[in-house]
Design an enzyme around this catalytic site. Structure first.
Site, PDB file in Angstrom:
ATOM      1  N   ASP A  43       0.809  -1.218   0.000  1.00 65.58           N
ATOM      2  CA  ASP A  43       0.000   0.000   0.000  1.00 65.58           C
ATOM      3  C   ASP A  43       0.844   1.271   0.000  1.00 65.58           C
ATOM      4  OD1 ASP A  43      -2.404  -1.295  -0.059  1.00 65.58           O
ATOM      5  OD2 ASP A  43      -2.875  -1.020   2.057  1.00 65.58           O
ATOM      6  N   PHE A  44       1.849   1.301   0.850  1.00 67.11           N
ATOM      7  CA  PHE A  44       2.551   2.567   1.059  1.00 67.11           C
ATOM      8  C   PHE A  44       3.844   2.687   0.244  1.00 67.11           C
ATOM      9  CE2 PHE A  44      -0.386   2.294   4.538  1.00 67.11           C
ATOM     10  CZ  PHE A  44      -0.893   3.580   4.586  1.00 67.11           C
TER      11      PHE A  44
END
Length: 381
Positions: free
Chosen positions: A157-158
């Site tokens: 996600d990041f």
């Protein structure tokens, strides 16, 4: 700090509300000076905490009068962050190539997906664990003999998602300076995560990463690149003494003479070394080991926990510092520990006035559910 001194000052970003990767890309842009306006759906309940420096308006993109508000915004924006699955923008009549770039040729449309946009997974739902699984990264994470271990949603996600999307946006903005044209940025968490794993992939033919998971130098296989529990149960120390001089400082701090231990360069000795280190670290508390290793080159540090960092006043800083045009400072009152959230509709009308000179009741009206719609008979949109 004056807004004009921020590196992305003047950049206008429209962020369609979504989950972690898209909001994180928007957060990075906002931290470095961009004006970020999040578009929420009517009656949406937002749990997004990645809202620093952002504002919000609510639009109903299935209502033509609300849809036109977005198109008018995008005619004057620099970046659109699209967090949706493939095909959603097209179904909303917002195809990047057929609609948006014709509407505003300078627009950068940043599209963030989990899986690649082609191939067998493109139409499937997924989360971070699935994206890093098919990227090959998950197979490298975890201890020997154990199942692969997903490190929260940090990698997909990041790091592989939002941060890579941010990079793509910056590259597109740089390209626009030369060409005068915007473009579509396609980021996905499979390729982003795989790219982050470039070093271990290329090192598979070298001793540093040639063994199965959990048997390599940097994946907990080596006893001198690992974590150890201390005398206070649940508190750990991390060691990364790879180079000989650092290893010498480590064993000195642990109270050993050079000839006391098995030779570390022989992998057959690693299990014995691990047992020795495990027993030795449990003889002192984490604080006692800190007192021994602080200020040394042993590459030995405490594994600090989030609660104690917050209690100690650890302040979140921007990812990189630019000497002449630094990022916005993180709010001193929370040190980066509370996102605060962003209630849909907060601050957005002020942003519309700043960007476009619009006024409620003139260019737009607000429906009972909070959605903005084009005002009847108003042609300025």
């Amino acid at each position: 700090m004056a807004a004009s001194n921020l590196p992305l000052s003047g950049v206008r970003v429209v962020e369609l509300a979504g989950l972690a990767p898209g909001p994180f890309a928007g957060l990075l842009l906002a931290d470095y000076g961009a004006s970020v306006l999040r578009i929420d759906r009517p009656k949406a309940l937002s749990t997004d905490q990645l809202t620093r420096q952002k504002t919000s308006i609510t639009l109903d993109l299935r209502d033509p009068a609300s849809h036109r508000v977005l198109l008018s915004l995008l005619a004057n924006a620099d970046v659109l962050i699209d967090p949706y699955r493939p095909g959603v923008l097209e179904r909303l009549g917002l195809s990047p190539t057929e609609v948006l770039l014709k509407h505003n040729p300078r627009l950068v449309v940043a599209r963030m997906t989990g899986f690649r946009r082609d191939g067998k997974y493109k139409d499937m739902a997924g989360h971070d664990i699935n994206y890093i699984a098919v990227s090959g990264v998950l197979s490298m994470l975890g201890r020997a003999g154990e199942r692969p271990y997903a490190p929260g949603n940090i990698v997909g996600d990041f790091a592989g998602g939002g941060a890579m999307c941010f990079l793509g946006i910056l590259l597109a903005l740089m390209s626009r300076q030369r060409s005068g044209r915007g473009q579509v940025v396609e980021a996905n968490m499979v390729d982003g995560s795989a790219y982050l794993a470039t070093m271990p992939r290329l090192a598979r033919q070298m001793p540093v990463w040639s063994e199965p998971r959990g048997h390599n130098m940097l994946d907990s296989g080596s006893p001198f690149y690992d974590t150890y529990e201390t005398a206070d149960k649940g508190k750990y120390f991390a060691i990364g003494a790879l180079e000989p001089q650092f290893y010498a400082a480590l064993i000195k701090g642990l109270g050993f003479a050079p000839g006391d231990l098995p030779q570390r360069d022989d992998r057959d000795n690693w299990p014995a070394l691990r047992d020795i280190f495990t027993k030795r670290f449990k003889e002192k508390t984490r604080a006692e080991w800190e007192a021994i290793f602080d200020g040394t080159d042993a590459c030995a540090t405490p594994v600090l926990e989030q609660d104690e960092l917050e209690k100690a006043g650890f302040t979140q800083r921007p990812a990189v510092h630019l000497s002449d045009t630094p990022a916005r400072p993180i709010a001193a009152d929370d040190g980066g520990w509370t996102g605060g959230g962003l209630v849909p509709g907060t601050g957005g009308q002020e942003t519309l006035k700043t960007w476009m000179g619009w006024e409620n009741g003139r260019e737009y009206n607000v429906r009972s559910d909070g959605a903005l719609v084009q005002a009847d008979g108003k042609s300025r949109l």
